[in-house]
Scaffold this motif. Structure first.
Motif, PDB file in Angstrom:
ATOM      1  N   HIS A  40       0.835  -1.203   0.000  1.00 48.11           N
ATOM      2  CA  HIS A  40       0.000   0.000   0.000  1.00 48.11           C
ATOM      3  C   HIS A  40       0.872   1.257   0.000  1.00 48.11           C
ATOM      4  O   HIS A  40       1.844   1.346   0.746  1.00 48.11           O
ATOM      5  N   SER A  42       0.397   5.828  -0.535  1.00 47.98           N
ATOM      6  CA  SER A  42      -0.586   6.906  -0.692  1.00 47.98           C
ATOM      7  C   SER A  42      -0.664   7.294  -2.159  1.00 47.98           C
ATOM      8  O   SER A  42       0.339   7.282  -2.859  1.00 47.98           O
ATOM      9  N   ASN A  43      -1.880   7.630  -2.600  1.00 46.61           N
ATOM     10  CA  ASN A  43      -2.079   8.017  -3.996  1.00 46.61           C
ATOM     11  C   ASN A  43      -1.938   9.528  -4.117  1.00 46.61           C
ATOM     12  O   ASN A  43      -2.867  10.274  -3.842  1.00 46.61           O
ATOM     13  N   GLU A  48       0.820   9.273  -8.510  1.00 50.65           N
ATOM     14  CA  GLU A  48      -0.059   8.104  -8.428  1.00 50.65           C
ATOM     15  C   GLU A  48       0.777   6.830  -8.205  1.00 50.65           C
ATOM     16  O   GLU A  48       1.684   6.853  -7.396  1.00 50.65           O
ATOM     17  N   HIS A  49       0.504   5.761  -8.962  1.00 50.64           N
ATOM     18  CA  HIS A  49       1.241   4.512  -8.710  1.00 50.64           C
ATOM     19  C   HIS A  49       2.706   4.584  -9.113  1.00 50.64           C
ATOM     20  O   HIS A  49       3.507   3.739  -8.721  1.00 50.64           O
ATOM     21  N   ARG A  52       5.941   3.974  -7.054  1.00 51.87           N
ATOM     22  CA  ARG A  52       6.571   2.659  -6.858  1.00 51.87           C
ATOM     23  C   ARG A  52       7.870   2.523  -7.644  1.00 51.87           C
ATOM     24  O   ARG A  52       8.698   1.671  -7.330  1.00 51.87           O
TER      25      ARG A  52
ATOM     26  N   ASP B  39      -4.522   4.556 -12.478  1.00 52.34           N
ATOM     27  CA  ASP B  39      -3.630   5.352 -11.615  1.00 52.34           C
ATOM     28  C   ASP B  39      -2.168   5.205 -12.020  1.00 52.34           C
ATOM     29  O   ASP B  39      -1.285   5.156 -11.173  1.00 52.34           O
ATOM     30  N   LYS B  40      -1.901   5.095 -13.325  1.00 53.42           N
ATOM     31  CA  LYS B  40      -0.540   5.051 -13.877  1.00 53.42           C
ATOM     32  C   LYS B  40       0.231   3.782 -13.523  1.00 53.42           C
ATOM     33  O   LYS B  40       1.455   3.754 -13.622  1.00 53.42           O
TER      34      LYS B  40
END
Lengths: 243, 80
Positions: A40, A42-43, A48-49, A52, B39-40
């Motif tokens: 998990h 935070s967005n 956004e993702h 990562r 979300d990319k």
């Protein structure tokens, strides 16, 4: 030390410790990729993702640095001892490290395209950080051009070692000092981003550290593997000359 | 009165134009339609794949090197 001792490329057989290490790297990296993608976070807007990518993109640069420090160490040892094995180690560390550097640049371009340059269709906009690391990678690449241009093995080992020291010395300046003195879209231009307490969410910190350690271990595995193969290749080619 | 109305409609037109630009930005075109979805997350996939291809490159090169060793051994007095 006789010249035969210096030329000796015999490496000790790998023991159980090395086998355990390779299995550890395999399991470690599998866990890092799984947690990195599923864990998990935070967005945040824009990121956004893609936040990562911190786990995958940043360790590439750590690996480039470590790899070239290994090259510099063995280049120095070669100049002092003239032992041939140091030339083999320096070359292989440089090759694997530079591949990781190219991966760092490529992943960075993709990441920037869909965050900094979202909606603009720009892939490359001359950001100082990107330009500087490209220059650094060209300096690294020239090491292999230099090696390829020299036929005499001893001369090649010596000149390549001197050049490798130069290439390693430029690294901190082109990757850390200069980009931080210029206006860049790249985060972490102020202070020391990798160990800052503010720039990274607590739940991401440990995954990031694990990823960095994992990629460094993966580098070590690939590097030692290539040294063994290269040493064996040279030894075999010299065996084949025998009647 | 007419001047005031003109000003108001100009403000409205500007607002509509800005909103349109905003809307255009929010409807991704081309490659962004794929990469900005979910979300990319696809960006992360591409980054991981690039690293995987880099590792494959090293794997192939090492494989070729072992091939050469095997060939030399087979052709030498130690082979056959």
């Amino acid at each position: 030390m006789t010249s035969t001792d210096r030329d000796n490329l015999m490496l000790p057989a790998r023991g159980i410790g090395y086998r355990v290490f390779t299995v550890l790297v395999a399991v470690w990296m599998t866990v890092v990729v799984c947690v990195g993608i599923l864990g998990h976070i935070s967005n945040l807007p824009i990121l956004e993702h893609t936040a990562r990518n911190l786990y995958f993109h940043v360790p590439m640069w750590f690996t480039l640095m470590l790899g070239w420090f290994v090259t510099a160490y063995h280049s120095l040892r070669l100049l002092v001892t003239r032992r041939r094995i140091h030339d083999v180690r320096a070359e292989q560390a440089a090759l694997v490290a530079t591949v990781f550097g190219v991966l760092g640049l490529t992943t960075g371009i993709v990441w920037a395209r869909f965050t900094w340059y979202m909606g603009t269709n720009i892939w490359w906009n001359g950001d100082p950080r990107q330009v500087m690391v490209t220059v650094q990678l060209l300096i690294c690449g020239a090491y292999f051009v230099l090696r390829g241009a020299l036929d005499d093995e001893r001369q090649r080992a010596r000149l390549a070692a001197v050049y490798a020291l130069f290439a390693t010395v430029t690294m901190p300046f082109l990757m850390y000092v200069l980009p931080r003195r210029m206006e860049s879209l790249h985060p972490g231009a102020e202070g020391n981003p990798a160990f800052s307490q503010m720039d990274i969410a607590p739940e991401m910190r440990w995954v990031f550290y694990a990823a960095a350690v994992g990629f460094l271990m993966l580098f070590w595995w690939i590097y030692t593997l290539r040294v063994r193969v290269r040493a064996a290749e040279i030894r075999v080619s010299e065996l084949a000359d025998w009647p | 009165m007419q001047a005031a109305l003109d000003t108001l409609s100009a403000v409205r037109d500007t607002a509509i134009a800005l909103l349109d630009a905003d809307a255009a930005q929010q409807a991704p075109q081309g490659i962004e339609r794929v990469m900005l979805a979910a979300d990319k997350l696809p960006v992360v996939l591409v980054v991981v794949l690039i690293i995987w291809f880099g590792l494959l490159f090293l794997l192939f090169r090492t494989d070729r090197r072992i091939n050469r060793i095997e060939k030399e051994l087979n052709e030498s007095a130690f082979g056959a």
